[in-house]
Structure formats: structure tokens, C-alpha cells
Write a protein that holds these residues in place. Sequence first.
Motif, PDB file in Angstrom:
ATOM      1  N   SER A   2      10.441  17.830  20.307  1.00 53.72           N
ATOM      2  CA  SER A   2       9.839  16.501  20.371  1.00 53.72           C
ATOM      3  C   SER A   2       9.446  16.057  18.962  1.00 53.72           C
ATOM      4  CB  SER A   2       8.594  16.486  21.278  1.00 53.72           C
ATOM      5  OG  SER A   2       7.507  17.157  20.663  1.00 53.72           O
ATOM      6  N   CYS A   3       9.160  14.790  18.819  1.00 56.66           N
ATOM      7  CA  CYS A   3       8.467  14.229  17.654  1.00 56.66           C
ATOM      8  C   CYS A   3       9.208  14.441  16.331  1.00 56.66           C
ATOM      9  CB  CYS A   3       7.053  14.791  17.541  1.00 56.66           C
ATOM     10  SG  CYS A   3       6.018  14.469  18.990  1.00 56.66           S
ATOM     11  N   GLY A  55       8.972  22.910  14.122  1.00 53.83           N
ATOM     12  CA  GLY A  55       9.981  23.752  14.728  1.00 53.83           C
ATOM     13  C   GLY A  55      10.370  23.318  16.120  1.00 53.83           C
ATOM     14  N   TYR A  56      10.633  24.300  16.980  1.00 53.02           N
ATOM     15  CA  TYR A  56      11.083  24.054  18.349  1.00 53.02           C
ATOM     16  C   TYR A  56      10.784  25.298  19.165  1.00 53.02           C
ATOM     17  CZ  TYR A  56      15.101  26.613  16.413  1.00 53.02           C
ATOM     18  OH  TYR A  56      15.895  27.529  15.773  1.00 53.02           O
ATOM     19  N   ALA A  75       5.890  22.285  22.564  1.00 51.34           N
ATOM     20  CA  ALA A  75       6.664  22.361  21.329  1.00 51.34           C
ATOM     21  C   ALA A  75       6.005  21.532  20.243  1.00 51.34           C
ATOM     22  CB  ALA A  75       8.091  21.863  21.556  1.00 51.34           C
ATOM     23  N   THR A  76       5.981  22.065  19.040  1.00 54.45           N
ATOM     24  CA  THR A  76       5.508  21.319  17.889  1.00 54.45           C
ATOM     25  C   THR A  76       6.496  20.207  17.545  1.00 54.45           C
ATOM     26  OG1 THR A  76       4.689  21.535  15.617  1.00 54.45           O
ATOM     27  CG2 THR A  76       6.631  22.831  16.198  1.00 54.45           C
ATOM     28  N   SER A  77       6.258  19.508  16.473  1.00 57.32           N
ATOM     29  CA  SER A  77       7.157  18.433  16.067  1.00 57.32           C
ATOM     30  C   SER A  77       8.341  18.979  15.289  1.00 57.32           C
ATOM     31  CB  SER A  77       6.405  17.409  15.214  1.00 57.32           C
ATOM     32  OG  SER A  77       6.009  17.982  13.981  1.00 57.32           O
ATOM     33  N   ILE A  78       9.412  18.196  15.276  1.00 59.29           N
ATOM     34  CA  ILE A  78      10.550  18.475  14.410  1.00 59.29           C
ATOM     35  C   ILE A  78      10.172  18.227  12.943  1.00 59.29           C
ATOM     36  CG2 ILE A  78      12.838  17.614  13.719  1.00 59.29           C
ATOM     37  CD1 ILE A  78      13.025  19.383  16.137  1.00 59.29           C
ATOM     38  N   HIS A 124       2.380  17.760  18.022  1.00 61.22           N
ATOM     39  CA  HIS A 124       2.774  18.216  16.681  1.00 61.22           C
ATOM     40  C   HIS A 124       2.282  19.620  16.370  1.00 61.22           C
ATOM     41  CE1 HIS A 124       2.208  13.633  15.770  1.00 61.22           C
ATOM     42  NE2 HIS A 124       3.163  13.855  16.655  1.00 61.22           N
ATOM     43  N   ALA A 125       2.182  20.461  17.390  1.00 62.64           N
ATOM     44  CA  ALA A 125       1.803  21.858  17.209  1.00 62.64           C
ATOM     45  C   ALA A 125       2.323  22.654  18.398  1.00 62.64           C
ATOM     46  CB  ALA A 125       0.278  22.013  17.092  1.00 62.64           C
TER      47      ALA A 125
END
Length: 563
Positions: A171-172, A489-490, A455-458, A430-431
Motif C-alpha cells: 500500500s501507499c 517495504g511490503y 503492510a508499511t508503505s512502498i 506507513h508502518a
Amino acid sequence: MSKLNRRHFLVTGLAAGAAAAIPAGAAHADPSGPDPAAESAQSLASRGLTTDPFTLGVACGDPDSEGFVIWTRLAQQPMAEDGLGGMPQRPFPVQWQIYADERARRVVRTGVSVAAPEWGHSVHVEVQGLSSDREYWYRFRVGPYVSQLGRARTAPHPLSYGGGLAMAFVSCAQYEHGYFTSYRRLAEEHPDLVLHLGDYQYEYTRNTYTIPGGNVRHHEGPETETLAGYRQRHAQYKADPDLQAAHAAAPWLVVWDDHELDNNWADEVPERPEIPQPNFLTRREAAFRAYYENMPLRRTSIPRGIDMQLYRRIRWGRMATFHMLDTRQYRDDQGCGDGYRDCPAAVDPARSITGAAQEEWLLNGFRHSRAQWDILGQQVFFAQRDNNAGPVKVTSQDAWDGYVASRRRITQGWIDAQVRNPVVLTGDVHAHWASDLKLDYDDPTGPTVGSELVATSISTGGNGADSDPAAHPFLAINPHLKFYNNQRGYVLTKIERDQMSADFKVVPQVQTPGSEVYTRATYVIEDRVPGVQQTYLRPLDPTLRSRAGMTVEETVRLETERP
């Protein structure tokens, strides 16, 4: 805006139908042979097509046991301000082919679809009649121009579990905040399926949403409010080679969050309703139309004015059912603003984040599910995150915490339906997070009834920083929260009958390109054992600035969309 061109719809549908009638494995002429799309370069030039139109790559989506959607969009000049991609205002026939081998030698399906200007010269082909549970490859052609090759995959037969499913979710991706290295590393993992849980693109004009030290690259054009603007912005993102690699690597399931339209929007309410915005619904219509044009979605998601059917159910044999949710289009407006609040409206039983129809659809899906794993692909944090250690509950009103009764009804729904393994997948914040889910978060000793992976952000937020998850203030206040990491990451999962494992993948740098990826932690969810269990934790990297001493206020600020 013009309605879907009837000829475009019929030609696309007939082409897919004709392709489905060809038996699997049938021999066809080499792709370089004569075909309806193989006009001469001179003929195409006379119609205004003079350069490679496949600048936005290819994509595959929404697989089932017999097929999938394949997508492309023609654009000679992706960043054209009018959003038309430098394409003439006329339709172009586009040949598509499905191959049984990675070297593109054995054609098993072929057809022609029309890229119409009314729909941004996008192509959506619903390919059917293929074998279940196997890989395919695909590409497109207009005259002498040939797209890159994409990898697709069909789901197992509805009565089969198939092998283990390698699924990643993301995401993001804020283009300005960093390079899309995580997309590239994800493509190198060769997953079977990718879920994008929202904020695929951001609406801001340059120098509006900045990170410390300044953004590393810039959006073109003004804030997206028109169809031309949204088309141009999607094209800028789609032209990124790392994102193209991720799309070409596997089929995707996509849902939006807020930035595909406007930060923190809710149904027909913009982010700042106190400011008159009489054109907001026109903006919503434009955003929805551009989203469809640029995503590998089935015709059931063709937008109708300001409405678009995005919540849907995808079955991966008997192994997993993916319930893809839309928590923006039907929600009640945030009760007390978007941030962390002590908000009486949050517990109002009449308020919903999904809307009544989607909620009933989801609960009905639980009641009829026979899947080993029921997975909710959705946008915002599901578990409670109270940032106040005292008796007053202070939570984010933009997440499920702002819709407590809605969350409880859905949680109770999967309990009543005796869903075997409920798992919620989330983006937005975002984390990386991992948490146990409760029916009653005020009773920490109560039973765990599900699991959430976040999932954190891309790239959103810039590089971020490694951190000691045990020192995060939210984990002390909320014992059901088990893991936190603030790098980009992802999440890469392996879904098997006896367990679902999740590797939290991180890249140390996104503000410079080419970073390597590593696993920060691994969590496992065992069959019929709700809750997450840590099986691996990489030691804290001492060379990276730690946020182990963050205050609650600093943590909240890191999740605020605008600094």
C-alpha cells in the motif's frame, strides 16, 4: 462524461468470447504473422500513431480458476497535460495473446480488443477457458509495436486446495517521497498474487506533501481534480519501471483508499467539508473513471457516474477466499475529524465504515464460506489502537476505531459463522504491524478471535527508520498489538493448509534507488489458532537511526498525511 462506448464494449466482449471458444493448447500462427491489428507503420502514422504506445506497461488482475483480466493503456506521451497520452481521438484495435510458455511460443488464446478514446485508450480483456492452477504469459500488439510480456496465473479449481499460495500485499506509494524499489524487489519474489490495499497514487501537486530534507522527485500537474489530471497522474505512476515490473510479475487484486481521490474523503464528503467544494462529486466521478481505466478490473467495476462497484470476492480454490472491501465509498463521515480523538460518535451503533449493503454482503460471505482462510483485503487499521494509557480512549477516527459498532458486527459475524481462519490485511499507516484481534478490546484477557497483518508503505514518508518494536508506546497500551516497524517495504506471505506465514520485508532506503531488501520479522498464524506468533526477529540495525524512544505524539505525527 461520455458513457461507455457500446461498440467498445461489444468488440471487447466478443473478442474475449471468441477466444474462449479456442481449445486450450491449440496451435496458432506466430505473433509476427498477419492479424487484425498488424497495420503497417505507414498506415498507423497516417492515423497519428508514430511511436511506441505501450509506455504504461501491462497488468493482470482478478484471477479465477479459468482465467483473469489483462490490461494495458495506449499512451505515446504519458505526461500529456490533457490526460490523453498523446493519442489521437480515435479507436485503435489491439491484439492480445495468451501463451503457455515464458518464451511466448505456444499461443493458447488470442483476440482483438478496441482501445477507445472515451476510456483513455485502455484495454480490459476478460480471458476465460484456461486451465486451472497454472501460469500463463500475455502481451499486446498494435501494428509493429509490441508490449512487454506479463505473467499471469489462474486460481486452483474451486474444489482443490492447490499448492501453497505465495501472496504479497502492499500500500501507499507516494511518488515524490521515494523510489519504488519495493515494487522491484517484490517482482523478484515471483509471487502468485499481489494485493494492493490503497493509496496507489497521491493527488497532491508538488511541494504540498513533503518529507524532511525535501522530496526526491515531483508530481507533474496541479492537484488532481479533473479527469485529465487523474489520467496524467496515473500515467506518471504507471510509467515508473519498478511499478511496471511488479505489475508484470503476477496478477493483482486492487482496492482504493483515500488518495486515489482526496485525502480522508468519506462517501460524498471531501477532506475539508467546511470549505465549499461544489465540484466534489464531479471530481469523484473523474477519479473513479480514471481508476478503472488504469487498473486490471472486470467489467463489473465499470463506474456508473459517481458510483463504482469495487468490493468483490475472489476465491483461490478451497485454500483462501479474498473479501476485497471498500471502506471509503459508503462510510459515514468521520465523527470528530480525522485524527486521534476521544469521540462519542465512534461508538454510535448507527454509524458504519462499510455501509449496510457491503456489510451484509460480507457477513453473507462468512456464512457461506468453506475456505481454509478467509482474508479481508482492506484499507485502514482494524484492531483498536488507543494512544492514551488512562481511562479515556483516544483513537484514530479515520480507522475502524472511529466505527466501533461496525467493527464489532463484522467480528461477531465471523465468530457466529465459525469462520475457520479470519485474517485482516491492512495498509494506510506507513508502518508494519501485526496484531491479535478481539471482540472486546477492553478485556485484554478475553479470547483472540482473529489476526491482522499491516503492510508499511512502498515509499510514503521517505526512508523511515528501524526501531525496537517492544519499545513502541502503542504496544504497551494495547497488549494485543504485537509488532511494529517504521521502514518501507511490503509483506510476503505463504498460505498453506496448516499455517499462514508472513515475512515483513523492508528496504533501508527509498530516497536513493536500488536498495536491497531483507526480512525484519516473520509471524505465523496456525490453522484454527487465531492470533499471530513471532518466529523470527532480526536484531535492530545499529547503523540506522532508531525511533525506539518515540513519544505517542511523535508516533501519531508520523502517521499524519500532511505534516
